[in-house]
Design a protein around this motif. Sequence first.
Motif, PDB file in Angstrom:
ATOM      1  N   VAL A 107       0.864  -1.083  -0.085  1.00 17.86           N
ATOM      2  CA  VAL A 107       0.003  -0.073   0.038  1.00 17.86           C
ATOM      3  C   VAL A 107       0.813   1.193  -0.089  1.00 17.86           C
ATOM      4  N   TRP A 108       0.705   2.007  -1.002  1.00 20.71           N
ATOM      5  CA  TRP A 108       1.510   3.276  -1.210  1.00 20.71           C
ATOM      6  C   TRP A 108       0.773   4.284  -0.052  1.00 20.71           C
ATOM      7  N   THR A 109       2.019   4.859   0.778  1.00 20.89           N
ATOM      8  CA  THR A 109       1.455   5.672   1.902  1.00 20.89           C
ATOM      9  C   THR A 109       2.077   7.130   1.608  1.00 20.89           C
ATOM     10  N   GLY A 110       2.598   7.276   0.374  1.00 26.29           N
ATOM     11  CA  GLY A 110       3.342   8.529   0.141  1.00 26.29           C
ATOM     12  C   GLY A 110       2.688   9.644  -0.574  1.00 26.29           C
ATOM     13  N   GLN A 167       9.381  15.378  -7.575  1.00 25.11           N
ATOM     14  CA  GLN A 167       9.659  15.782  -6.149  1.00 25.11           C
ATOM     15  C   GLN A 167       8.724  15.556  -5.192  1.00 25.11           C
ATOM     16  N   GLY A 168       7.271  15.719  -5.529  1.00 23.31           N
ATOM     17  CA  GLY A 168       6.221  15.938  -4.836  1.00 23.31           C
ATOM     18  C   GLY A 168       5.630  14.770  -3.939  1.00 23.31           C
ATOM     19  N   TYR A 169       6.185  13.597  -4.305  1.00 25.14           N
ATOM     20  CA  TYR A 169       5.405  12.482  -3.977  1.00 25.14           C
ATOM     21  C   TYR A 169       6.615  11.834  -3.010  1.00 25.14           C
ATOM     22  N   GLY A 170       5.960  11.052  -2.100  1.00 26.51           N
ATOM     23  CA  GLY A 170       6.787   9.959  -1.125  1.00 26.51           C
ATOM     24  C   GLY A 170       6.735   8.791  -1.747  1.00 26.51           C
ATOM     25  N   ARG A 171       7.974   8.158  -1.449  1.00 29.63           N
ATOM     26  CA  ARG A 171       8.067   6.693  -1.948  1.00 29.63           C
ATOM     27  C   ARG A 171       7.736   5.621  -0.958  1.00 29.63           C
ATOM     28  N   GLU A 172       7.210   6.151   0.485  1.00 21.08           N
ATOM     29  CA  GLU A 172       6.851   5.365   1.361  1.00 21.08           C
ATOM     30  C   GLU A 172       5.598   4.499   1.083  1.00 21.08           C
ATOM     31  N   HIS A 173       5.731   3.316   1.867  1.00 18.73           N
ATOM     32  CA  HIS A 173       4.640   2.380   1.409  1.00 18.73           C
ATOM     33  C   HIS A 173       4.643   1.283   2.726  1.00 18.73           C
ATOM     34  N   GLU A 174       3.662   0.381   2.760  1.00 21.00           N
ATOM     35  CA  GLU A 174       3.489  -0.580   3.880  1.00 21.00           C
ATOM     36  C   GLU A 174       3.486  -1.902   3.108  1.00 21.00           C
ATOM     37  N   ILE A 175       4.146  -2.812   3.449  1.00 20.55           N
ATOM     38  CA  ILE A 175       4.010  -4.276   3.198  1.00 20.55           C
ATOM     39  C   ILE A 175       3.275  -4.924   3.973  1.00 20.55           C
ATOM     40  N   ARG A 176       2.088  -5.404   3.667  1.00 22.24           N
ATOM     41  CA  ARG A 176       1.378  -6.227   4.692  1.00 22.24           C
ATOM     42  C   ARG A 176       0.895  -7.432   4.278  1.00 22.24           C
ATOM     43  N   VAL A 177       1.152  -8.570   5.054  1.00 23.91           N
ATOM     44  CA  VAL A 177       0.868  -9.847   5.163  1.00 23.91           C
ATOM     45  C   VAL A 177      -0.003 -10.356   6.185  1.00 23.91           C
ATOM     46  N   ALA A 178      -1.243 -10.714   5.992  1.00 23.38           N
ATOM     47  CA  ALA A 178      -2.059 -11.244   6.767  1.00 23.38           C
ATOM     48  C   ALA A 178      -1.709 -11.987   7.869  1.00 23.38           C
ATOM     49  N   GLY A 179      -2.058 -11.228   9.314  1.00 21.29           N
ATOM     50  CA  GLY A 179      -1.545 -11.808  10.689  1.00 21.29           C
ATOM     51  C   GLY A 179      -0.110 -11.588  10.939  1.00 21.29           C
ATOM     52  N   LYS A 180       0.557 -10.857  10.023  1.00 18.51           N
ATOM     53  CA  LYS A 180       1.929 -10.438  10.520  1.00 18.51           C
ATOM     54  C   LYS A 180       2.400  -9.042  10.781  1.00 18.51           C
ATOM     55  N   PRO A 181       3.349  -8.559  11.461  1.00 17.00           N
ATOM     56  CA  PRO A 181       3.673  -6.920  11.463  1.00 17.00           C
ATOM     57  C   PRO A 181       3.699  -6.456  10.137  1.00 17.00           C
ATOM     58  N   VAL A 182       3.401  -5.273  10.132  1.00 17.42           N
ATOM     59  CA  VAL A 182       3.504  -4.355   8.878  1.00 17.42           C
ATOM     60  C   VAL A 182       5.014  -3.981   8.732  1.00 17.42           C
ATOM     61  N   ILE A 183       5.563  -4.082   7.548  1.00 17.61           N
ATOM     62  CA  ILE A 183       6.726  -3.577   7.404  1.00 17.61           C
ATOM     63  C   ILE A 183       6.772  -2.358   6.487  1.00 17.61           C
ATOM     64  N   ALA A 184       7.203  -1.229   7.157  1.00 20.21           N
ATOM     65  CA  ALA A 184       7.513   0.072   6.600  1.00 20.21           C
ATOM     66  C   ALA A 184       8.554   0.026   5.521  1.00 20.21           C
ATOM     67  N   GLY A 185       8.179   0.231   4.343  1.00 17.99           N
ATOM     68  CA  GLY A 185       8.967   0.271   3.039  1.00 17.99           C
ATOM     69  C   GLY A 185       9.127   1.595   2.418  1.00 17.99           C
TER      70      GLY A 185
END
Length: 158
Positions: free
Chosen positions: A13-16, A26-44
């Motif tokens: 999921v893009w959060t940027g 230049q105006g957008y962030g490259r941040e995203h979340e990596i989600r797998v059901a039942g596991k901690p989210v990885i900030a990417g």
Amino acid sequence: MGDKQHPYPVQVVWTGNHGSGTQTYQGYGREHEIRVAGKPVIAGSSDAAYRGDGSKHNPEDLLVAALSSCHMLWYLHLAAVAGVAVTAYVDDAAGSLLDRGNEGRFTEVVLRPCVTISADSDPDVAKRVHEDAHHACFIANSVNFPVRCEPRIVIESV
């Protein structure tokens, strides 16, 4: 034993979006979340060299980590089967990426596991097991660049 397919659903999921989406490079962030059901989210994010947040995991980090952890898990399994008692395992893995603008690619990953074994384990067998682990690793079998392993075996002091 027949072939089996194992699914690995992942949601990215893009959060940027900082308010104006991708109106400008230049105006957008490259941040995203990596989600797998039942596991901690990885900030990417992307690598800091590509306008990303260097404090977050990037795809390149995760690829090297996948190769390293796959090798380690196979190694531990095969070492146990071979009668080698592993008491510690640390891998200082490194990937090399060649950046040619829009056509970058990994040229190799080098695994450098330092494996500590019990004093009654055979160090020659411990070293040989790395070759079997390399051939068994699903991730290493899936990439189109060399994955080299430079193991070091340490015998646990009594």
